[in-house]
Design a protein around this motif. Structure first.
Motif, PDB file in Angstrom:
ATOM      1  N   ASP A   3       7.504  -7.785  21.258  1.00 35.64           N
ATOM      2  CA  ASP A   3       7.395  -7.039  20.010  1.00 35.64           C
ATOM      3  C   ASP A   3       6.324  -5.966  20.193  1.00 35.64           C
ATOM      4  OD1 ASP A   3       7.605  -6.226  17.403  1.00 35.64           O
ATOM      5  OD2 ASP A   3       6.243  -7.765  16.639  1.00 35.64           O
ATOM      6  N   LYS A   5       4.320  -2.415  19.702  1.00 38.21           N
ATOM      7  CA  LYS A   5       3.910  -1.637  18.545  1.00 38.21           C
ATOM      8  C   LYS A   5       3.634  -0.199  18.978  1.00 38.21           C
ATOM      9  CE  LYS A   5       1.808  -5.595  16.214  1.00 38.21           C
ATOM     10  NZ  LYS A   5       2.314  -6.615  17.132  1.00 38.21           N
ATOM     11  N   TRP A   7       1.193   3.271  18.070  1.00 39.92           N
ATOM     12  CA  TRP A   7      -0.073   3.676  17.479  1.00 39.92           C
ATOM     13  C   TRP A   7      -0.128   5.185  17.475  1.00 39.92           C
ATOM     14  CZ3 TRP A   7      -3.496  -0.178  15.911  1.00 39.92           C
ATOM     15  CH2 TRP A   7      -3.116  -1.474  16.278  1.00 39.92           C
ATOM     16  N   MET A  54      -1.832   1.927  13.620  1.00 43.10           N
ATOM     17  CA  MET A  54      -0.502   1.403  13.924  1.00 43.10           C
ATOM     18  C   MET A  54       0.509   2.013  12.973  1.00 43.10           C
ATOM     19  SD  MET A  54       0.790  -2.509  14.511  1.00 43.10           S
ATOM     20  CE  MET A  54       0.387  -3.020  12.873  1.00 43.10           C
ATOM     21  N   GLN A  56       4.970   2.462  12.099  1.00 39.86           N
ATOM     22  CA  GLN A  56       6.341   1.996  12.323  1.00 39.86           C
ATOM     23  C   GLN A  56       7.202   3.199  12.643  1.00 39.86           C
ATOM     24  OE1 GLN A  56       7.357  -1.233  12.269  1.00 39.86           O
ATOM     25  NE2 GLN A  56       5.257  -1.872  11.833  1.00 39.86           N
TER      26      GLN A  56
END
Length: 57
Positions: A3, A5, A7, A54, A56
């Motif tokens: 998973d 992420k 940034w 962070m 999405q």
């Protein structure tokens, strides 16, 4: 599947994706953000690591 992420630099908008890393700047693919060195800076504008957030994608 890890998973990973993403940034984003709050100064210039450059994106660091954990899955891709930033090999041209010394960060191997699949390097989690917390393992990126504290003295690393944004390759686009030189912002500090704490200037990233962070996001999405």
């Amino acid at each position: 599947m890890i998973d990973s992420k993403t940034w984003m630099c709050l100064i210039c908008g450059w994106i660091y994706d954990e899955a891709e890393g930033s090999p041209e700047h010394g960060i191997a693919p699949n390097t989690p953000w917390d393992q990126v060195p504290m003295n690393w800076t944004c390759p686009e504008c030189g912002a500090r690591k704490e200037d990233f957030e962070m996001v999405q994608i």
